[in-house]
Design a protein around this motif. Structure first.
Motif, mmCIF file in Angstrom:
data_model
loop_
_atom_site.group_PDB
_atom_site.id
_atom_site.type_symbol
_atom_site.label_atom_id
_atom_site.label_comp_id
_atom_site.label_asym_id
_atom_site.label_seq_id
_atom_site.Cartn_x
_atom_site.Cartn_y
_atom_site.Cartn_z
ATOM 1 N N TYR A 138 -32.305 12.881 -38.150
ATOM 2 C CA TYR A 138 -33.459 12.978 -39.043
ATOM 3 C C TYR A 138 -34.755 12.851 -38.241
ATOM 4 O O TYR A 138 -34.886 11.971 -37.394
ATOM 5 C CB TYR A 138 -33.402 11.899 -40.123
ATOM 6 N N GLY A 180 -37.000 16.406 -42.703
ATOM 7 C CA GLY A 180 -35.680 15.790 -42.848
ATOM 8 C C GLY A 180 -34.825 16.096 -41.642
ATOM 9 O O GLY A 180 -35.105 15.647 -40.537
ATOM 10 N N VAL A 189 -38.848 13.683 -48.789
ATOM 11 C CA VAL A 189 -39.744 13.113 -47.787
ATOM 12 C C VAL A 189 -40.724 14.209 -47.394
ATOM 13 O O VAL A 189 -40.315 15.331 -47.074
ATOM 14 C CB VAL A 189 -38.992 12.591 -46.553
ATOM 15 N N ASN A 198 -45.244 10.193 -42.934
ATOM 16 C CA ASN A 198 -44.063 10.691 -43.625
ATOM 17 C C ASN A 198 -43.849 9.838 -44.870
ATOM 18 O O ASN A 198 -43.644 8.622 -44.778
ATOM 19 C CB ASN A 198 -42.840 10.636 -42.724
ATOM 20 N N HIS A 239 -41.890 8.948 -48.358
ATOM 21 C CA HIS A 239 -40.671 9.008 -49.162
ATOM 22 C C HIS A 239 -41.066 8.917 -50.633
ATOM 23 O O HIS A 239 -41.776 7.987 -51.037
ATOM 24 C CB HIS A 239 -39.748 7.840 -48.779
ATOM 25 N N THR A 255 -40.436 8.101 -54.363
ATOM 26 C CA THR A 255 -39.573 7.276 -55.208
ATOM 27 C C THR A 255 -40.067 7.333 -56.649
ATOM 28 O O THR A 255 -41.200 7.752 -56.920
ATOM 29 C CB THR A 255 -39.550 5.802 -54.748
ATOM 30 N N LEU A 262 -43.106 5.798 -44.832
ATOM 31 C CA LEU A 262 -42.086 5.417 -43.853
ATOM 32 C C LEU A 262 -42.675 5.194 -42.466
ATOM 33 O O LEU A 262 -41.988 4.698 -41.571
ATOM 34 C CB LEU A 262 -41.018 6.518 -43.778
#
Length: 201
Positions: A58, A131, A153, A178, A180, A182, A189
């Protein structure tokens, strides 16, 4: 500098080299994909780090900037425009938001601050998915109606230059993280400080 960055990433758990670009101050100022060179940094230079390592396949892709000595007022102001646009883009990373709306959130900062003519639109976008590849779809494009979904992401990277017409010596101002996605909002991140680092010694 590149060697120090690489060693630090592997010491913290990187499993692959990924992509790394370090540039600024020289005649290669805006060559975003250039390999680090033997250019010797000088007082007044603006330096940009772009890239990251991989972990178990990743990718990471971040951008941070530094000034060698106190920055010139014009440089600092353009950096602050990029930082503010980045923050607006991150805040827009909500489930159900379109990529076009995310683009607009960051882009509007540049227009409101009167630097819209200095935008750097790589491939017509201000970010991209990330990714198992460095650049993945969907792009953060002004025309993309793809919606943000939980689990995605996204690399958010609005940028401007110091000149409306690019030259090799142009300076590139950017903060990239970067994010993420939710159900409870964006999770950064790569939550290093996005403040400009100033090397004063």
């Amino acid at each position: 500098i590149a060697s120090i960055v690489r060693a630090s990433m592997f010491a913290q758990g990187a499993t692959g080299a990924g992509f790394l670009s370090l540039f600024g101050g020289s005649e290669r100022g805006l060559w975003a994909d250039a390999s680090p060179s033997h250019y010797v940094l000088q007082k007044g230079d603006f330096v940009m780090f772009d890239g990251g390592c991989t972990v178990d396949g990743y990718f990471a892709d971040i951008s941070r900037m530094a000034s060698i000595g106190e920055p010139r007022d014009a440089d600092y102001e353009l950096y602050e425009c990029a930082r503010e646009a980045h923050a607006a883009g991150v805040a827009a990373c909500q489930v159900g938001t379109t990529m076009a709306a995310l683009f607009a959130a960051a882009n509007d900062v540049f227009d409101r601050r009167g630097v819209g003519h200095l935008k750097v639109l790589g491939f017509g976008q201000l970010g991209h998915g990330i990714g198992l590849s460095l650049h993945e779809r969907p792009d953060v494009s002004y025309q993309s109606e793809n919606k943000i979904e939980a689990g995605m992401v996204v690399a958010v990277e609005p940028a401007i230059s110091d000149q409306p017409v690019w030259k090799d010596s142009s300076i590139f101002y950017i903060v990239e993280s970067n994010i993420h996605i939710t159900d409870n909002g964006p999770e950064n991140l790569t939550s290093l400080s996005d403040k400009l680092y100033i090397a004063r010694s």
